[in-house]
Design an enzyme around this catalytic site. Structure first.
Site, PDB file in Angstrom:
ATOM      1  N   ASP A  82      47.945  46.766  37.426  1.00  0.00           N
ATOM      2  CA  ASP A  82      48.687  47.126  36.218  1.00  0.00           C
ATOM      3  C   ASP A  82      47.900  48.031  35.287  1.00  0.00           C
ATOM      4  OD1 ASP A  82      46.936  44.926  35.862  1.00  0.00           O
ATOM      5  OD2 ASP A  82      47.957  44.315  34.037  1.00  0.00           O
ATOM      6  N   ARG A 130      51.348  57.257  42.382  1.00  0.00           N
ATOM      7  CA  ARG A 130      52.365  56.746  43.307  1.00  0.00           C
ATOM      8  C   ARG A 130      51.772  56.531  44.697  1.00  0.00           C
ATOM      9  NH1 ARG A 130      55.849  60.777  43.044  1.00  0.00           N
ATOM     10  NH2 ARG A 130      57.218  59.775  41.508  1.00  0.00           N
ATOM     11  N   LYS A 155      52.667  39.609  32.326  1.00  0.00           N
ATOM     12  CA  LYS A 155      51.299  39.356  31.867  1.00  0.00           C
ATOM     13  C   LYS A 155      51.085  39.972  30.501  1.00  0.00           C
ATOM     14  CE  LYS A 155      47.718  41.624  32.179  1.00  0.00           C
ATOM     15  NZ  LYS A 155      46.540  42.467  32.455  1.00  0.00           N
ATOM     16  N   GLU A 179      47.060  35.086  29.133  1.00  0.00           N
ATOM     17  CA  GLU A 179      45.709  35.606  29.392  1.00  0.00           C
ATOM     18  C   GLU A 179      44.904  35.716  28.096  1.00  0.00           C
ATOM     19  OE1 GLU A 179      43.296  39.381  31.417  1.00  0.00           O
ATOM     20  OE2 GLU A 179      45.484  39.404  31.372  1.00  0.00           O
ATOM     21  N   GLU A 221      41.474  36.315  27.146  1.00  0.00           N
ATOM     22  CA  GLU A 221      40.173  36.673  27.719  1.00  0.00           C
ATOM     23  C   GLU A 221      39.078  36.682  26.661  1.00  0.00           C
ATOM     24  OE1 GLU A 221      37.752  40.080  30.271  1.00  0.00           O
ATOM     25  OE2 GLU A 221      39.855  40.449  29.745  1.00  0.00           O
ATOM     26  N   LYS A 274      45.639  32.789  32.857  1.00  0.00           N
ATOM     27  CA  LYS A 274      44.672  33.753  33.394  1.00  0.00           C
ATOM     28  C   LYS A 274      43.477  33.821  32.449  1.00  0.00           C
ATOM     29  CE  LYS A 274      44.037  38.491  35.097  1.00  0.00           C
ATOM     30  NZ  LYS A 274      44.670  39.735  35.567  1.00  0.00           N
ATOM     31  N   SER A 279      43.467  36.527  40.036  1.00  0.00           N
ATOM     32  CA  SER A 279      44.327  37.623  39.608  1.00  0.00           C
ATOM     33  C   SER A 279      43.387  38.780  39.314  1.00  0.00           C
ATOM     34  CB  SER A 279      45.144  37.240  38.367  1.00  0.00           C
ATOM     35  OG  SER A 279      45.940  38.331  37.939  1.00  0.00           O
ATOM     36  N   TYR A 337      42.594  47.919  29.023  1.00  0.00           N
ATOM     37  CA  TYR A 337      43.452  48.628  29.966  1.00  0.00           C
ATOM     38  C   TYR A 337      44.893  48.511  29.539  1.00  0.00           C
ATOM     39  CZ  TYR A 337      44.058  43.961  32.069  1.00  0.00           C
ATOM     40  OH  TYR A 337      44.290  42.632  32.283  1.00  0.00           O
TER      41      TYR A 337
END
Length: 359
Positions: free
Chosen positions: A28, A51, A140, A184, A186, A226, A297, A359
């Site tokens: 992702d 792609r 997510k 998530e 983190e 996560k 993940s 990200y």
């Protein structure tokens, strides 16, 4: 807990993603981040190359043996492969459940020491409905918590509470639209802190998240967590071994994560591909209470060697796919506590750490 027309499907999806020997491919990366991945291998960051790369991943023969779900960026979810087949159908053909990154990145949390909160709530319900219609079945949202030093000032309770609240709101909105939310939170492993301090902070963060998830009446059986693994900071004078990482991480989870949660899908947090597999394996080898699937993940820790094998060249696709499959199998074995080490050779030992990673 809140009732939902999707409750049965949410439980089924979360259970399928958490199936023994399986985990998630996190593909992702945003358009900007995938450009950072392409740059070292000399590949131009354009839609055609993005792609081709994602199509190569999803078409890897046998990938569905080890990968139960794949997180995509919005462009990929609505894209088609060069063969004309929708990306979601390429995933489904392998038995891989399509997922989607729904947050819109972090913004400064003013009044703090450089801390952040994640944005993207405003139009989330509308977007989730569109993602579900396109074939996504899980989502997510990444919150980022910082340990600036070992004084205890960061992450601040303001940052912890704001991010926990936002994660819970996101989770409730996802479930109302049929998507299993991956929660998530983190805690970045930047800095020189000890594993003991990392454990203290991670426990506080995860506990706050489950309080807010309860307040929002989120169906825990239809969620996944996560988290980061509990590790010494990247700049720590003494680095804790993987056995200690496993023990500290599982202990924190035992203290915070309800048994209703079917799966814990760890992020790799800048560890090398091999370290991420070994740490996961050590956790699953522990003779202790583990009522959830402890699985992966991984993004960088599944793709780094694959990217280097591909180099943007069609003739390298079979080799790159073989590298990806080998790493996916290693993590599958680690989920079962049966990984012996050595997959990928020396290339798999290269660090994937990026300071203040986004990200």
């Amino acid at each position: 807990m809140a009732t939902s027309e999707y409750a049965a499907e949410l439980k089924q999806t979360a259970a399928a993603i958490s199936a023994p020997g399986k985990g998630i491919l996190a593909a992702d990366e945003s358009t900007g981040t995938i450009g950072k991945r392409f740059a070292p291998i000399g590949v131009e960051n354009n839609q055609e190359n993005r792609r081709k790369y994602r199509e190569m991943l999803f078409k890897t023969p046998g990938l569905g043996q080890y990968i139960s779900g794949a997180i995509t960026f919005e462009e990929t979810l609505f894209d088609k492969g060069t063969c004309g087949t929708p990306m979601v159908d390429l995933m489904k053909a392998q038995g891989i459940i399509p997922g989607i990154k729904v947050d819109k990145g972090v913004q400064p949390l003013f009044g703090t020491n450089g801390e952040t909160v994640t944005q993207g709530i405003d139009d989330l319900g509308k977007r989730c409905a569109a993602y579900y219609a396109q074939g996504a079945r899980f989502a997510k949202w990444r919150a980022v918590l910082h340990i600036k030093d070992s004084s205890g000032a960061t992450p601040s309770m303001l940052a912890i509470d704001q991010n926990a609240e936002t994660l819970a709101r996101y989770a409730a909105i996802c479930q109302a639209n049929g998507l299993v939310p991956i929660v998530e939170p983190e805690v970045l492993m930047d800095g020189g802190h000890s594993i003991e301090f990392a454990a203290e902070v991670t426990e506080k963060v995860i506990a706050a998240c489950y309080k807010k998830l309860s307040d929002h009446k989120v169906l825990l059986e239809g969620t996944l967590l996560k988290p980061n693994m509990v590790r010494s900071g990247e700049a720590a004078a003494e680095t804790a071994p993987m056995s200690a990482v496993a023990q500290a991480t599982v202990r924190v989870l035992q203290h915070t994560v309800p048994v209703a949660v079917p799966g814990i899908t760890f992020l790799s947090g800048g560890m090398s591909e091999e370290e991420a597999s070994l740490a996961l394996n050590e956790m699953n080898k522990l003779d202790t209470k583990k009522p959830w699937s402890l699985t992966f993940s991984y993004g960088r820790a599944l793709q780094q060697s694959c990217l280097k094998a591909w180099l943007g060249k069609d003739e390298n696709i079979p080799t790159a796919q073989k590298v990806l499959l080998e790493r996916a199998q290693a993590n599958s074995l680690a989920n079962l506590g049966k990984y012996q080490g050595g997959a990928g050779g020396d290339a798999a030992k290269a660090s994937t750490f990026v300071a203040n990673y986004s990200y």
